[in-house]
Design a protein around this motif. Structure first.
Motif, PDB file in Angstrom:
ATOM      1  N   GLU A 111      37.489  17.253  47.991  1.00 20.19           N
ATOM      2  CA  GLU A 111      37.893  18.602  47.609  1.00 20.19           C
ATOM      3  C   GLU A 111      39.039  18.602  46.590  1.00 20.19           C
ATOM      4  O   GLU A 111      39.330  19.619  45.979  1.00 20.19           O
ATOM      5  CB  GLU A 111      38.269  19.405  48.849  1.00 20.19           C
ATOM      6  N   THR A 114      36.903  18.078  41.033  1.00 17.29           N
ATOM      7  CA  THR A 114      35.883  19.012  40.577  1.00 17.29           C
ATOM      8  C   THR A 114      35.172  18.392  39.391  1.00 17.29           C
ATOM      9  O   THR A 114      35.815  17.871  38.479  1.00 17.29           O
ATOM     10  CB  THR A 114      36.519  20.344  40.125  1.00 17.29           C
ATOM     11  N   THR A 116      32.645  19.129  36.202  1.00 18.94           N
ATOM     12  CA  THR A 116      32.041  20.169  35.360  1.00 18.94           C
ATOM     13  C   THR A 116      31.346  19.496  34.188  1.00 18.94           C
ATOM     14  O   THR A 116      31.653  18.363  33.838  1.00 18.94           O
ATOM     15  CB  THR A 116      33.095  21.155  34.803  1.00 18.94           C
ATOM     16  N   GLU A 122      30.650  24.306  36.817  1.00 17.66           N
ATOM     17  CA  GLU A 122      31.005  23.439  37.932  1.00 17.66           C
ATOM     18  C   GLU A 122      29.757  22.929  38.640  1.00 17.66           C
ATOM     19  O   GLU A 122      28.813  23.682  38.900  1.00 17.66           O
ATOM     20  CB  GLU A 122      31.891  24.204  38.918  1.00 17.66           C
ATOM     21  N   TYR A 146      27.755  14.324  43.200  1.00 20.00           N
ATOM     22  CA  TYR A 146      27.522  15.690  42.743  1.00 20.00           C
ATOM     23  C   TYR A 146      26.068  15.837  42.329  1.00 20.00           C
ATOM     24  O   TYR A 146      25.438  14.895  41.863  1.00 20.00           O
ATOM     25  CB  TYR A 146      28.414  16.027  41.542  1.00 20.00           C
TER      26      TYR A 146
END
Length: 176
Positions: A111, A114, A116, A122, A146
């Motif tokens: 967390e 991130t 992108t 995102e 991801y």
């Protein structure tokens, strides 16, 4: 552009001073001194402006770069497609090592990061959230996953303590 005109004016003043007769030497010396002081002030201001512009832009790191944020040193060691999820999406995995250089235990989680693409869309984390607890003086390896479709490049943003760190990572081509 301002520097160009200032330098041109200084050069013209120096050329005129060199061409004039020697009897007005003291007046010319005062003019040269004033011109040089103005030039130095302009250079100091320009240097301060460029330093503030550099500090405003976060430094971008690449795979293999060691990044120190507080007591933690992070290195993204490898990235790539680890799994085909469906016809268009793949699991993009980011492997890293984390070293705790401090005196106390440190915790990081997925967390804190991130992912992108270059248009700042995102990407969704894939799988369960990960968490690492690193004892003082120890090094741990971890990975972030991801979900993403093909893209030319990624930006990984990490918030470590109060510092923000940004990596530029290779993307996923349609042939991966």
């Amino acid at each position: 552009m301002k520097k160009f005109w200032l330098v041109s004016a200084m050069a013209a003043a120096l050329m005129l001073a060199a061409c004039s007769d020697e009897s007005s030497e003291s007046a010319e010396t005062e003019e040269e001194t004033a011109t040089e002081e103005a030039a130095e002030e302009t250079e100091d201001t320009s240097a301060e402006e460029s330093e503030s512009e550099e500090s405003a832009e976060p430094e971008l790191y690449l795979v293999g770069d060691e990044v120190t944020a507080g007591d933690i040193t992070l290195t993204v060691t490898d990235t790539g497609v680890a799994e085909q999820i469906d016809d268009t999406n793949r699991m993009f995995e980011i492997n890293m090592t984390v070293t705790n250089n401090g005196e106390e235990e440190v915790s990081l989680s997925s967390e804190d990061f991130t992912l992108t693409d270059l248009s700042d869309e995102e990407k969704t984390a894939y799988g369960d959230p990960s968490e690492w607890t690193i004892a003082a003086g120890e090094t741990a390896e971890g990975s972030l996953q991801y979900e993403s479709a093909s893209t030319t490049a990624f930006k990984l943003l990490g918030t470590i303590g109060e510092e923000e760190v940004e990596w530029r990572l290779p993307g996923i081509t349609s042939l991966d």
